[in-house]
Structures are given as structure tokens and as C-alpha cells.
Design an enzyme around this catalytic site. Structure first.
Site, short mmCIF file in Angstrom:
data_model
loop_
_atom_site.label_atom_id
_atom_site.label_comp_id
_atom_site.label_asym_id
_atom_site.label_seq_id
_atom_site.Cartn_x
_atom_site.Cartn_y
_atom_site.Cartn_z
CB THR A 200 -10.12 5.16 -1.91
OG1 THR A 200 -9.79 5.49 -0.55
CG2 THR A 200 -9.41 3.88 -2.31
CE LYS B 171 -6.52 13.97 0.00
NZ LYS B 171 -6.29 12.87 -0.93
NE ARG B 172 -4.73 10.07 9.87
CZ ARG B 172 -4.42 9.13 10.75
NH1 ARG B 172 -5.15 8.02 10.83
NH2 ARG B 172 -3.39 9.28 11.56
CG HIS C 145 -2.14 -0.81 1.07
ND1 HIS C 145 -3.30 -0.35 0.50
CD2 HIS C 145 -2.37 -2.10 1.39
CE1 HIS C 145 -4.19 -1.31 0.48
NE2 HIS C 145 -3.66 -2.39 1.02
CE LYS D 23 -3.05 10.79 2.85
NZ LYS D 23 -3.80 10.16 1.74
CE LYS E 256 -13.93 6.83 0.10
NZ LYS E 256 -13.28 7.14 1.39
#
Ligand SMILES: *Cc1c(COP(=O)(O)O)cnc(C)c1O
Length: 818
Positions: free
Chosen positions: A665, A557-558, A366, A563, A669
Site C-alpha cells: 500500500t 517499509k518494514r 494477506h 522486500k 501512497k
């Protein structure tokens, strides 16, 4: 006539459901339905029990059916981020109308009581949510998959914000009980820790091993039903709970050491006490290794025990019928544990056991981030799991012999590939153990798999190219479209029928409607009403008023440096800078929402949260900014919040440094719900852009290859000096404009941006990000143009269903010739 019959039979079902609801309310819970004080809590509970009753018989039937089919896929994961279960069950069982009618008799809507259910937050973020989406798809596709996980008493922490800082509170999700679990103590297993190994000879003179003097812990299963979409299938998520073998040690008790006896009980039960709140990084704590082994040992024993009950000790067909899918390296110790059970418990020869192990284990990677690659010190490992360490040494010795045969005299390669890393701190490399012990190794997006093959796992790819494959992630369209976006779902059913719920590729049919202005207007009217619902939530949870005429620009998101929430903040500060200078030409008003949890020990991530809140406070207080810009930080981001957030989003921020986000992911969405993406060529963004077309995606930033290149002579300070916009943004941050009363607190952030070793290349991508954001404004101002893009995003999202992903796991990994 037909129609009448149908409606009268569904009416009967509705009356029955209503009766059952009252029975649970009156008899199971002992409440009165004429009592005006009957609270939503009891209504939720009785409705939950009523729905659960309807699951139970299909659940039993599915188990019976699976009993005839020897095939069993076990999905092993330390995380399952399930969220709420009630509405999902109602949707999948087609009970919506009956439930609505029944609740009307209590002057109540489903929305009134849904908030009584707490999220099952047994996961950190994407990886755990993926596991939950996969279970939904497996049940819907009627594949015999059992999810195996841990029943943490405390799930993902609850995040609150105080003075702009994240504060963590324990998540006591089991406090009011869990309707959706069934304790099944008849499947209890014993898991061993510590002790030592003893060699002996069996009756036939074979050398055997006993693992003795162990500390034993009981694994008690709690099963959660996983209903398929309208297909009568109910699969199982089995969550193990750790309990002491005896209430407490009687010998110690009699010796008068009451407190020590009770302490031992607590040590055992600590194993499933709390979820580790780290996403994409590891802590190396002994308790975490105990959790991993506890899950793996209990689950493998469960599978082997079931096999033995049905087929005795004949394992000839075991590999043909079983697969263990490992969700990241967290359960990688399964490779060694299956060997231990087969060799020590079933007295199988090593070679035969190894053949079975390497024909049943399949590993999903992952992440490419080095800080997420798990290793365990040999010392800790040997103390906690002495027998497993011996087995890993044996696996490694045989493996290295194989490597030496293929590459004679290549000492460096042997050292690189060894499962046991040498040096001052000898350590076990769990990813290597997983690769060596598995017949399949997959990444979760095309780019990610390619980078695994060329980079991280290159040596292994050269040895076993046939093991490597890609399975691009997906999300379940039941939760992430049909359930969370009722308005859009109805429009879709009206326009293209309801086949998309089970076959999302049918969304293709929507593409022609992108050119139909009447349709596009209805599509955007639904978006507007979802924006209103989101604005209400933001007002309630953040105290910030969002204007639905503005662009809803969202990054949830985290919180992680890779990110790049920081890049988003720089854009906000840039807009604010322009506004205060009166330069609003070509700007389109926007509301920016950020949300996500930071690992409690991740200093910079927590500081980024403080920065977002500090910038938000200054911007939202400034009357000049009000018409142009509003900023909010959404506290306690979780599955239930995402269900409200993604339908109300216009612009989806997927802005990670290229080559760092394995798949994502959240991006899927948002796309499904008609948001347009601004993003880098990273993870599944690349596939999203290919699917929707480059014209309908706001691309910016360096490619993964360019990022690799750029590191060699990266000079952020000259980039900043050469870009007046970035220079002003940095000056604003460094002037203390956003932290007047907390001098210098953001220095670590501005210094990181200016550092030539900044791995995330914030400064490098700033200009192209700002330019892409300007293109967003230009397009958004053209309403029909934006509507067309939004429709095309939903219409092109078909391949991002987890049904597609799971069909690929089924056809290319699970159902294979052995
Ligand atoms: C989908 C989801 C994620 C994953 O989001 P990414 O943007 O892919 O990191 C994390 N948390 C929750 C609650 C989610 O629903």
C-alpha cells in the site's frame, strides 16, 4: 450575499470554537491563557477536547441511526495502525479555518502543536494501516462498520539507531492519556481460558456442554471515534482492554498468599500489554493465541449480546444482517468461537449454527509466505482453549467427510486439506479453518489472488471456486493526499475542483494537464517544497543533509528479505563504486532514503539495517561522493513520518521478489503524491503500472512465474562472475570496506546472496535493476519528461483509493443475499 452569509456563519463557528478551546484550557485543564508558559502540550490537549466535543454528538447520532438499521459489519483485526487523530478529525469535520483562527489568538499554528500527539501505533505495517484506511472509508461511505481490536498498552516499539544497529524501546503511547478513547465499561464481557468441558443433559434431554473451572478475564471496551469525511457519520473502533475479574483472588489473599493473588491479576492484564512486533511471520507463543481468542470472544459476544437485546434469541435474520470480516488468519478462531456461542450458549443445533457461521464469516488473506501461515500445536490449543479444540475437531470431521464424498479414496488430498495437520507435532492450520468457515475468501491484489487459487489454496479453490475473490487494497485519500500534501491538494482543488476527496476517480481529469507545461511546473514546484520539508526532517532525524536538486529515491517499509532492501543497497554500493572510479557519465545525483523496523528476533533484517547505516556512513563521509550520492537511514519509521516522506519523494522503490508481496500500500501512497515507481511485477505494482501506463513506470526483474522457474537451477556465483559491476559490488562488501572495525559482520548477507537457495534471487535481478535505475537518471535529466510522468502518476491513482476497495467489499462480500 450568499458568500457573506456563509463567511459570517463560519465566523460564528470559529468564535464558538475559540471559546470552547479557552474553556478547556482554563477549566478542564486548569491553565491560564495569559500565562506565557502555557505550553503546546496543554494547547494540544484543549484543542483535542474541543474537537472531540464536536465528534461526540454525531457519534451518538450515528449509533442511534444504526440502531434502526440491523446491518452490522464487524471488522476483526489484531492491528489498527491509526497514527495521529487530531488533524484527521479537523479535516473530516471541516474545522480547519476555525481552528486556525482560534490558535492565532494563542500566537500558535496547528503545525506547532501537532507534534504533541503521539502516534497510535497499534500495528506493524501494511496490514494494520490497511485496517485504519478501511475504517476511514467505511465511515465516509456511511457503512455501519465497527472495528474490533486490542488496546495494547505498548504499541509498535520505538526504533533508535546506535552504532548503526537497531535498538528497540517500549512505546508508552498511553503515558499522557489518550484523548481519542472513551471507556465504556457497560459493555464489559467475560472471556474464558483453560478449565475443562463437562457434558450434561438439559431439561429436554439434549446433550449439552459446560466449559468449567475456567480462568476468566474481563474485556473492557475503549471506543475510538472514526469520523467520515464531512458526512456527520462517526463510526466506532472498539479496542478491548484485559483486566482481572477481581482486583485479586480473595481466597488466596486470605490464605496469606498475597503475591500469588497479585500475580494472577498481572497474568490477566498481560493479554493486552504488548503488540507482537512480527510482520509477515509468526512466533507461536501462547500469549499470542490468548490475544487472538480474547479479541474474538469479546467481539463476538458483543455482537451477539447486542442482537439479543434487540431481537431476543431469534437468530432467523442474524446472518442476513451480520458479517465478520477477518483481517488475515489472526482472528480465524472466530469460526469456532461463533459455533461455541451459538451451540453452547444459545442451545442451537449444530447444523443451524454452522449455516449461520458460514454465512457470516469472510476471510482476507494477506500473504503467500509460508512463515506467515499460522498454526497452533494441538497440545497448547487444548490446554488453553479445550472447548474450542473439540469444536474444531467436529468442524474438521464434517469437512473431511465432504472432501471424501467429492474425491473418494483420495487419502493424500484428505491429509493435505485437513484443518488438523498430522505428524509428530499435530497442529491446527488457522488459514484452513478460516477458509472452511467462511463464505468469502479474498486476496488483496489480482496477482496475489491468482497465486492463492493456483498455489497455496489450490485444493480449496477446486472445492469451492465460488468463495474466492479479489479485493485490491487501497489507501484513504483523506490522510494520504488531502491531509499530508496540502500544497498538491490546493492545486488539485483549483484545477479540477474538490470532488476527488470523496471520489478519487476524478483525478482522471488531471490527465490532460500532463501536457500543460505551466501546470506541470506548478506541480513540480509543490514537489520541490515537499522535498524541502522532507530534507528538513532528514537533517533533523538522520543528521544527513539532502540536496533538493537531486533525485529523492525512497524505500520505507518494514525491513524484510522479500522486500529486498538489500537490492537497493547493492545499487547504492554500485553507484559509490562508479563514483570512486570516476565513472559518473550519465549518472544523475541522488539522495537515497531507507527506513523501516525489523522484527526484534529477525537477525538478517537487523543486519540489513546495520549495512545500510554502514554504507551511508562511508558514502556520506567521502567528499568525492557528495555531489552525486547521499544516503540516510530514517529511524523509527511510522505513519506520521510517512505523511512527510511520501509527498517529498521522486522515486518510489517497490522492488520485492515477484510473487512475494501480496499487494503493498506504500506503493499507492507514493503514486498518489506524484512519485514514479521503480518496481517488479509484484502485488499491486502490476495494477499501478497498468493504470499509469508502461511508459510511466520503471519496470525490472523476473516475473513471479520466472522466479518459480529460476529456483530449479539457480547459480548466483556464476551470475556474479559474469557481471563485472556485480562482481565489484560483492568484492567491496566482502573486502570489509564498510565494516573496517567490525570484521566479518556482513558475511551472513554476502553468503545469502551467493547461496543457490537464496529465495529472494538478489543476484538474478541485479542487472535489470541497475539498468532500470539508469533509465531513471536519463528521464530525470529531462525535467519536462519527468514532470509529465509525475503528473500522470497522480492522475492515474484514482483506483487506489480505499473507498473503491470498500465499495467492492460492500457490494461483493458484505451486502449479499442470504
Ligand atoms: C503504508 C505503510 C506501510 C506499508 O508499506 P508497504 O510498502 O506496503 O509495505 C507500512 N508502515 C507504515 C507506517 C505505512 O504508512
Amino acid at each position: 450575499m450568499m458568500k457573506k452569509q456563509m463567511s459570517s456563519s463560519s465566523n460564528t463557528a470559529g468564535k464558538k470554537l475559540s471559546k470552547d478551546l479557552d474553556r478547556h484550557l482554563n477549566l478542564t485543564l486548569g491553565r491560564d491563557n495569559c500565562d506565557v508558559n502555557t505550553s503546546h502540550h496543554y494547547l494540544y490537549k484543549s484543542l483535542g477536547k474541543t474537537v472531540r466535543d464536536r465528534l461526540i454528538s454525531s457519534w451518538r447520532a450515528t449509533r442511534c441511526h444504526h440502531h434502526e438499521d440491523p446491518t452490522r459489519i464487524s471488522y476483526l483485526s489484531l492491528e489498527f495502525l491509526v497514527g495521529r487523530s487530531l488533524q484527521n478529525a479537523i479535516l473530516n469535520l471541516d474545522l480547519e479555518e476555525s481552528v486556525k483562527d482560534a490558535l492565532h489568538e494563542h500566537a500558535c499554528e496547528l503545525e506547532d502543536i501537532e507534534s504533541e500527539e503521539v502516534d497510535a501505533g497499534l500495528g506493524n505495517g501494511g496490514l494494520g494501516r490497511l485496517a485504519a484506511c478501511f475504517l476511514d472509508s467505511c465511515a465516509t461511505l456511511n457503512i455501519p462498520v465497527t472495528g474490533y481490536g486490542l488496546r495494547y498498552h505498548y504499541g509498535m516499539f520505538q526504533q533508535t539507531i546506535r552504532n548503526g544497529y537497531q535498538v528497540e524501546r517500549p512505546d508508552m503511547w498511553l503515558r499522557h492519556g489518550n484523548l481519542w478513547e472513551l471507556e465504556t465499561p457497560e459493555y464489559t464481557r467475560v472471556v474464558k481460558f483453560r478449565g475443562r468441558t463437562e457434558y450434561y443433559h438439559d431439561d429436554h434431554g439434549h446433550k449439552r456442554v459446560h466449559w468449567v473451572n475456567t480462568n476468566d478475564v474481563l474485556a473492557i471496551p475503549y471506543d475510538m471515534p472514526v469520523p467520515g469525511y464531512r458526512n456527520e457519520t462517526v463510526n466506532t473502533l472498539r479496542l478491548w482492554n484485559a483486566e482481572a475479574t477481581d482486583e485479586f483472588n480473595l481466597d488466596e489473599f486470605h490464605a496469606g498468599d498475597y503475591t500469588d493473588a497479585v500475580a494472577a491479576k498481572n497474568r490477566a492484564e498481560l493479554i493486552t500489554m504488548v503488540l507482537y512486533p512480527n510482520d509477515s511471520s509468526v512466533q507461536g507463543k501462547a500469549l499470542r493465541l490468548r490475544q487472538q481468542y480474547f479479541l474474538v470472544s469479546a467481539s463476538l459476544q458483543d455482537v451477539l449480546h447486542n442482537w439479543e437485546r434487540r431481537y431476543g434469541r431469534d437468530f432467523t435474520n442474524f446472518a442476513k444482517n451480520n458479517v465478520f470480516q477477518l483481517n488475515d488468519t489472526h482472528p480465524a478462531i472466530a469460526v469456532a468461537e461463533l459455533m461455541r456461542l451459538l451451540v453452547d450458549h444459545y442451545w442451537m443445533e449444530w447444523e443451524q449454527a454452522w449455516t449461520i457461521t458460514t454465512a457470516t464469516m469472510a476471510y482476507t488473506n494477506h500473504t503467500l509466505l509460508p512463515e506467515a501461515l499460522e498454526t497452533w500445536s494441538v497440545e497448547l490449543f487444548g490446554e488453553l482453549l479445550p472447548r474450542l479444540l473439540e469444536i474444531i475437531y467436529e468442524i474438521n470431521a464434517r469437512f473431511l467427510a465432504q472432501v471424501a464424498e467429492k474425491w473418494p479414496a483420495d487419502v493424500d488430498r484428505l491429509r493435505r486439506m485437513s484443518i488438523v495437520g498430522e505428524g509428530d507435532n499435530r497442529h491446527i492450520r488457522m488459514a484452513y479453518l478460516a477458509i472452511v468457515g467462511s463464505y468469502s475468501v479474498n486476496g488483496v491484489a489480482a496477482l496475489h489472488t491468482e497465486l492463492l487459487e493456483k498455489g497455496l489454496f489450490r485444493d480449496f479453490y477446486e472445492l469451492w471456486p465460488e468463495k474466492f475473490n479479489n479485493k485490491t487494497n487501497g489507501v484513504t485519500p483523506r490522510r494520504w493526499l488531502a491531509h499530508c500534501n496540502r500544497g498538491l491538494a490546493s492545486l488539485l482543488v483549483e484545477t479540477i475542483g474538490d470532488g476527488w476527496v470523496k471520489d478519487l476517480s476524478e483525478l482522471e481529469k488531471l490527465k490532460v494537464y500532463a501536457e500543460d507545461s505551466a501546470f506541470a511546473e506548478r506541480f513540480m514546484a509543490i514537489k520541490l517544497s515537499n522535498k524541502e520539508r522532507l530534507a528538513a526532517l532528514v537533517a533533523h532525524d538522520c543528521g544527513v543533509s539532502f540536496d533538493t536538486n537531486m533525485i529523492f529515491d525512497v524505500q520505507v517499509k518494514r525491513i524484510h528479505e522479500y522486500k529486498r532492501q538489500l537490492l537497493n543497497v547493492l545499487h547504492i554500493v554500485h553507484l559509490y563504486d562508479r563514483i570512486t572510479r570516476g565513472d559518473t557519465n550519465g549518472m544523475y545525483p541522488r539522495c537515497v532514503l531507507l527506513g523501516g523496523k525489523a522484527a526484534p528476533g529477525y537477525f538478517i533484517a537487523k543486519l540489513i539495517i546495520k549495512l545500510v547505516n554502514s554504507v551511508a556512513e562511508v558514502v556520506n563521509r567521502d567528499a568525492r561522493a557528495r555531489p552525486w550520492l547521499r544516503v540516510a537511514f530514517f529511524p523509527n519509521f511510522r505513519v506520521t513520518a510517512m505523511e512527510r516522506i511520501c509527498p517529498g519523494t521522486d522515486l518510489s522503490e517497490q522492488i520485492s521478489t515477484a510473487g512475494k508481496e501480496a499487494s503493498g500500500t506504500g506503493n499507492m501512497k507514493f503514486m498518489m503524491n506524484g512519485a514514479v515507481t521503480i518496481g517488479t511485477l509484484d502485488g499491486a505494482n502490476i495494477e499501478i503500472r497498468n493504470a499509469v501506463g508502461a511508459d510511466n513506470f520503471f519496470l525490472f526483474g523476473m516475473t513471479a512465474a520466472e522466479v518459480e522457474q529460476a529456483h530449479t537451477n539457480y547459480d548466483p556465483n556464476s551470475i556474479i562472475a559474469a557481471d563485472p559491476d556485480l562482481n565489484r559490488v560483492m568484492s567491496l562488501l566482502e573486502s570489509g570496506q564498510f565494516n573496517l572495525f567490525e570484521k566479518g559482520i556482513f558475511d551472513p548477507i554476502t553468503q545469502a546472496i551467493r547461496s543457490p537457495t537464496d529465495p529472494w534471487m538478489i543476484a538474478a535481478d541485479f542487472r535489470s535493476y541497475i539498468d532500470a535505475q539508469q533509465r531513471v537518471c536519463d528521464v530525470y535529466a529531462d525535467k519536462p519528461m519527468w514532470a509529465r510522468m509525475a503528473v500522470l502518476n497522480t492522475a492515474s491513482s484514482g483506483e487506489f483509493s480505499s473507498d473503491r476497495t470498500i465499495k467492492q467489499y460492500r457490494d461483493e462480500i458484505w451486502y449479499r443475499d442470504v
